[in-house]
Design a protein around this motif. Structure first.
Motif: not given
Ligand SMILES: Cc1ncc(COP(=O)(O)O)c(C=O)c1O
Ligand SMILES: Cc1ncc(COP(=O)(O)O)c(C=O)c1O
Lengths: 480, 480
Positions: A399-405, A474-478
């Motif tokens: 996915v795009t970096d924007s989506a990850l952010m 951040v742990t959850k998101a990654f």
């Protein structure tokens, strides 16, 4: 450094060709031309000043903290560390203006006592290297920036700017039909190499012509918002050399100057202090040193620019608030003095933010995986610019970096910690018709892999809790 | 008058096609979009608010005159007619903001308590005849006017204006590349017939096209500067009818509204109060009612305009001074109340200028030959517009009227009385490269056979002396 007497210093270069169409059309107010007659027995029915007897205010005072040690003005020894600052009813000693004068129309330069104070402060702190620099009071740096733009730029012009910038600056620039030219930054702010390249190669793209080559750079050299970056001395020298070579005017927006965390080698020289040509318009604000509600700052520039800036002030705000100026004048001129003010900056304001910065950094180091989020230690200001290493995300590339952010931002919200999305500082044009207020559904600019954290406001337990929550988020998101 | 409930009133018409290029490009600040998350356990490291512990101000207070009779807030009965207004340290009763809140960034609408006060005041004084009107705090009418222009007009546009106008208005208009279209005035201000003619016949001159037909009129309906003219009720109705017919937006700059000398039949309705479409942008200022140094006013307009106006405020001054707003809020909301404020306007400010007006008029009648200088008795404001009958001058026709006026102006200076030259209020383009500051050598516009006198400032013996000197000067000037 060889100290030169003022008279040995050069005069500002002639920058008259930089004046915008709008500013060139400004004229000195003819009403003011009548003031010269006010001497001798002249009676004026000319001006339109309201009668002071209609002003309901008969006294104005503020209790203020005393400047740290050394102040002689401490009047009430029982109340330690505070003193009462009263705006004089009548102009007694002539040091500061009376209340009646403060509450009257007074002209666009600002109140003389306060302006002189600021001028002396600039003189001793920044030691301008040309003769004919002047100071004018303003309603803060946001307003000064608008006026500096109106002074120098026309619709269709380009302005050089740090790649990540104070959003209000972009919001000011864009409606004026001025295009921002973002220059890459590193941990020390704007990159000289990239700046030089942009200017050397101007003309290589279709919209770039010799006529529209940028003539103005907008820079926040100290504790930049949002990156927290502070330009080192060599960096400053390099930028000034490029400015000379390419004949740039520099708008130095420096509200965080006094929030330098290490001054063991003295305060970092400002761009103004390295300017021998009069090409820097320096914007100082009391917002971050005394209080934003003052809506008072001051701008330093060559005499010619100052004139147009003043005309513009006189047809907009007319002058900063008399209440603000009177209280500041009485506190700074009548009580603290230059040394007291400098001590207040050095020992109070600076130290407060230094301690806060250190604390938030220690919390971030403790709770947030530095492989996923890293930052350059700020050496001034209020901000830490958190670089998110999206390339480490398991779904990176899918996915795009924007989506990850956006996911990370929402994970933070879910953990009850609010950080400012990096895209809000992007200097790229925002997508047309995007609803920028839908921050949980919107992220633009794939390069904006940052979150801005401030250590200025939350209390220490909150900061610790926030860092913890960020760590979890951040742990959850990654993980996903 | 049938009182309608607010919900029965119409909504403002859609004026979106009036928004300028600049204003259309303004976006809501994305930073502000984060505020919605500030609830529950959310910890913000988002905003950039400075820490209040760095603010040196711990108390702020002002001694103010009490509102005339009826105020209950008179605290110190010994000091008659004054009371101490202290900005609360903590938001105790929630009526007005705390000092800390006043000194912080607060958003472009202005302080809620003060804004609500102004809104209620507008409601009761002006009774707007449409639903969705709003109030925004400003830094005074000069700044509001700039913002209203930026909201509505593009470079190349035309604006309707009274033939003799406030010089700062012209100084604001011209550099923006906007052309003033002067409309003749009489003793009651702008002439409806002339206004209608200009609009009906637009297109009859080469530069006039359907596209550039004026969409905005700038009017000072009460105690106009410089003519002193106040529009009567029928005049106001006529103007509003033309505005409807030709779909004009009206900028109603009304700083002298409360300086009406006769209110036996009530206050003269404002243009706002006659507006059923939301086409009036009304500018109110505390400059002439409380003190110019406040640099605080408020503007009333339809919701859509208010939004853009607010965005503009947020990228310029950000908000009016917190010192000014806090003192005003505490005095008006916390002490005087609506009724006290109205009484202060009615019984103090208005009466002061009424007496001054009467006195100067009586002096002029006594000392100045009314065949040579005549005037319309002002019914509001601060000014008397002296018409000089140059046609009675022995050398009339031999030299220009401008030359005769310049002689008279210099004769006044020689007699130690200063009046404002009529040309300073001319709405014709000023001659290029003229040195407007050389007022003793310069007079342009042969129609400007006027001098503006103000009764606002000089004391009574001075006014008498000035009238006497004017009488001598005019006799001497007309003898030669
Ligand atoms: C870079 C920068 N300039 C200007 C300002 C605003 O300053 P002022 O309050 O003086 O308008 C800020 C504060 O948010 C800022 O970060
Ligand atoms: C017509 C008019 N508008 C505006 C102003 C200035 O008002 P403010 O002090 O609110 O900017 C004046 C005062 O000189 C005026 O005469």
């Amino acid at each position: 450094m060889v100290v030169q007497s003022v008279s040995e210093l050069p005069l500002a270069k002639d920058f008259s060709s930089f004046i915008s169409v709008e500013a060139s059309a400004r004229k000195k107010s003819p009403l003011k031309s009548l003031l010269v007659f006010m001497k001798g027995n002249m009676i004026s029915l000319g001006g339109g000043l309201p009668h002071p007897s209609t002003f309901p205010f008969t006294e104005l005072s503020s209790v203020v903290k005393s400047a740290p040690a050394g102040t002689t003005a401490l009047k009430d020894t029982k109340k330690e560390n505070i003193e009462t600052v009263s705006v004089p009813l009548d102009p007694t000693d002539g040091k500061v203006e009376s209340l009646a004068a403060s509450l009257q129309y007074g002209g666009g330069l600002g109140m003389p006592s306060l302006r002189n104070f600021c001028k002396t402060h600039i003189e001793s702190m920044h030691k301008p290297q040309y003769q004919d620099w002047e100071v004018i009071m303003t309603c803060g740096n946001t307003d000064s920036f608008t006026k500096a733009l109106a002074l120098l730029l026309n619709r269709g012009d380009y302005i050089l700017i740090e790649k990540w910038a104070y959003p209000t600056a972009m919001e000011t620039i864009e409606p004026l039909g001025i295009t921002a030219v973002p220059i890459p930054v590193d941990g020390e702010g704007i990159c000289p190499k990239a700046l030089r390249q942009t200017l050397d190669n101007w003309g290589s793209e279709p919209h770039q012509t010799p006529e529209n080559k940028p003539r103005v750079a907008y820079l926040v050299p100290t504790g930049q918002n949002p990156t927290g970056a502070t330009m080192g001395l060599q960096r400053r020298r390099d930028i000034m050399a490029i400015a000379q070579q390419h004949n740039l005017i520099i708008i130095e927006d420096d509200p965080y100057y006094y929030l330098q965390f290490s001054i063991d080698d003295g305060w970092m020289p400002s761009l103004l202090s390295l300017d021998t040509d009069g090409r820097v318009i320096r914007l100082d604000s009391f917002s971050k040193t005394l209080a934003p509600g003052c809506r008072v700052g001051y701008a330093t520039m060559n005499k010619q620019f100052r004139e147009y800036f003043q005309f513009h002030t006189e047809v907009t705000v007319q002058q900063p608030s008399g209440f603000s100026q009177a209280v500041l004048a009485e506190m700074l001129v009548g009580h603290w003095g230059q040394e007291g003010y400098t001590r207040y900056l050095t020992e109070r304001v600076r130290i407060e933010y230094l301690n806060r910065s250190k604390f938030l950094q220690s919390c971030l180091r403790k709770y947030v995986n530095s492989e996923l989020i890293s930052f350059v230690e700020p050496s001034a200001g209020m901000f830490i610019w958190l670089k998110v290493h999206v390339e480490k995300h398991p779904r990176h590339g899918q996915v795009t970096d924007s989506a990850l952010m956006l996911e990370l931002f929402n994970a933070c919200i879910a953990e009850d910690v609010l950080l400012t999305p990096g895209w809000q500082f992007s200097t790229k044009p925002k997508p047309q018709n995007a609803d920028l207020s839908k921050v949980q559904e919107f992220w633009f600019d794939d390069e904006a892999t940052f979150l801005r954290a401030t250590f200025a406001y939350a209390d220490f337990p909150q900061m610790e809790k926030a860092a913890q929550s960020l760590g979890v988020a951040v742990t959850k998101a990654f993980a996903a």
